[in-house]
Design an enzyme around this catalytic site. Structure first.
Site, PDB file in Angstrom:
ATOM      1  N   CYS A 166       5.635  -0.221   7.694  1.00 39.72           N
ATOM      2  CA  CYS A 166       5.321   0.979   6.920  1.00 39.72           C
ATOM      3  C   CYS A 166       6.562   1.381   6.140  1.00 39.72           C
ATOM      4  O   CYS A 166       7.673   1.368   6.696  1.00 39.72           O
ATOM      5  CB  CYS A 166       4.900   2.105   7.855  1.00 39.72           C
ATOM      6  N   LEU A 167       6.370   1.752   4.892  1.00 39.47           N
ATOM      7  CA  LEU A 167       7.516   2.156   4.070  1.00 39.47           C
ATOM      8  C   LEU A 167       8.153   3.442   4.600  1.00 39.47           C
ATOM      9  O   LEU A 167       9.303   3.729   4.275  1.00 39.47           O
ATOM     10  CB  LEU A 167       7.075   2.329   2.610  1.00 39.47           C
ATOM     11  N   GLY A 203       0.837  -1.191   0.000  1.00 38.39           N
ATOM     12  CA  GLY A 203       0.000   0.000   0.000  1.00 38.39           C
ATOM     13  C   GLY A 203       0.872   1.241   0.000  1.00 38.39           C
ATOM     14  O   GLY A 203       2.053   1.161   0.371  1.00 38.39           O
ATOM     15  N   GLN A 206       3.072   9.959   1.588  1.00 35.89           N
ATOM     16  CA  GLN A 206       4.391   9.315   1.744  1.00 35.89           C
ATOM     17  C   GLN A 206       5.359   9.736   0.629  1.00 35.89           C
ATOM     18  O   GLN A 206       6.561   9.537   0.750  1.00 35.89           O
ATOM     19  CB  GLN A 206       4.244   7.786   1.767  1.00 35.89           C
ATOM     20  N   HIS A 252      -2.753   7.442   7.176  1.00 36.32           N
ATOM     21  CA  HIS A 252      -1.737   8.350   6.602  1.00 36.32           C
ATOM     22  C   HIS A 252      -2.389   9.636   6.088  1.00 36.32           C
ATOM     23  O   HIS A 252      -1.832  10.722   6.233  1.00 36.32           O
ATOM     24  CB  HIS A 252      -1.011   7.686   5.425  1.00 36.32           C
ATOM     25  N   HIS A 265      -4.688   1.436   7.443  1.00 40.92           N
ATOM     26  CA  HIS A 265      -3.333   1.994   7.624  1.00 40.92           C
ATOM     27  C   HIS A 265      -3.126   3.171   6.650  1.00 40.92           C
ATOM     28  O   HIS A 265      -2.585   4.216   7.031  1.00 40.92           O
ATOM     29  CB  HIS A 265      -2.327   0.860   7.387  1.00 40.92           C
ATOM     30  N   GLU A 266      -3.588   3.007   5.404  1.00 42.60           N
ATOM     31  CA  GLU A 266      -3.412   4.075   4.401  1.00 42.60           C
ATOM     32  C   GLU A 266      -4.294   5.282   4.700  1.00 42.60           C
ATOM     33  O   GLU A 266      -3.861   6.431   4.559  1.00 42.60           O
ATOM     34  CB  GLU A 266      -3.721   3.558   2.991  1.00 42.60           C
TER      35      GLU A 266
END
Ligand code: GNR
Ligand code: NI
Length: 172
Positions: A94-95, A46, A51, A140, A136-137
């Site tokens: 998480c990236l 994702g 990000q 963000h 999660h997205e």
């Protein structure tokens, strides 16, 4: 298509509340394509626009396994319209917090309303890893990163390690 740079914690950009997209036009689709390429290259399942430093309410997802056919999902202005009573715990990564994982509890299934790649309104029921990932997205888009659910002590420890790893990776 272009691969974009992913921002890491504790960059304050990640605390931004992203703004709704008013129209899914060519520019929006180009960014969605670049986000998907960036997510696959990472690799991740994702990615939220913030990000890659774009404060617009857009996310891409693909929770298909590595060996499966790619199943990209593009969600513009996503909104949770229903969540299950049932909760599930998943060890999230998480990236923007590379190489750190922690258990997070969230609704096990959610119904999500969004605009798709063609600007059409869609509503879909998501469960399993897809439900975890879409929540999660959406976090963000509201300036929330999964480590915000951890104790201050754990969060600070992780942030320090990410900062150190980033410094050490800079080639002099
Ligand atoms: O690639 C990712 N894996 C992941 C694993 C468990 C729960 C959430 C995620 S999302 C993450 C990519 C990312 O940082 N998206 O914002
Ligand atoms: Ni993330």
């Amino acid at each position: 298509m272009a691969k974009l740079d992913i921002i890491n914690v504790p960059d304050p950009i990640l605390k931004t509340t992203s703004t709704p997209v008013d129209r899914v036009d060519g520019d929006v689709r180009k960014l969605l394509d670049d986000m998907l390429e960036t997510m696959y290259a990472a690799p991740g399942i994702g990615l939220a626009a913030i990000q890659v430093a774009v404060a617009k309410r857009m996310i891409v997802l693909d929770t298909a396994g590595e060996d499966d056919e790619k199943k990209p999902l593009f969600l513009v202005n996503p909104e949770v319209t229903w969540e299950s009573e049932e909760r599930s715990v998943y060890s999230e990564g998480c990236l923007s917090v590379p190489e750190h994982y922690a258990d997070v509890e969230r609704p096990a299934s959610v119904r999500v309303k969004y605009l798709d790649y063609n600007g059409e309104m869609q509503e879909g029921l998501m469960d399993g890893l897809t439900a975890t990932c879409v929540q999660h997205e959406i976090d963000h888009l509201n300036g929330v990163v999964f480590i915000d659910y951890l104790s201050k002590l754990k969060r600070n420890m992780i942030v320090k390690k990410v900062q150190k790893a980033q410094k050490d990776s800079v080639v002099l």
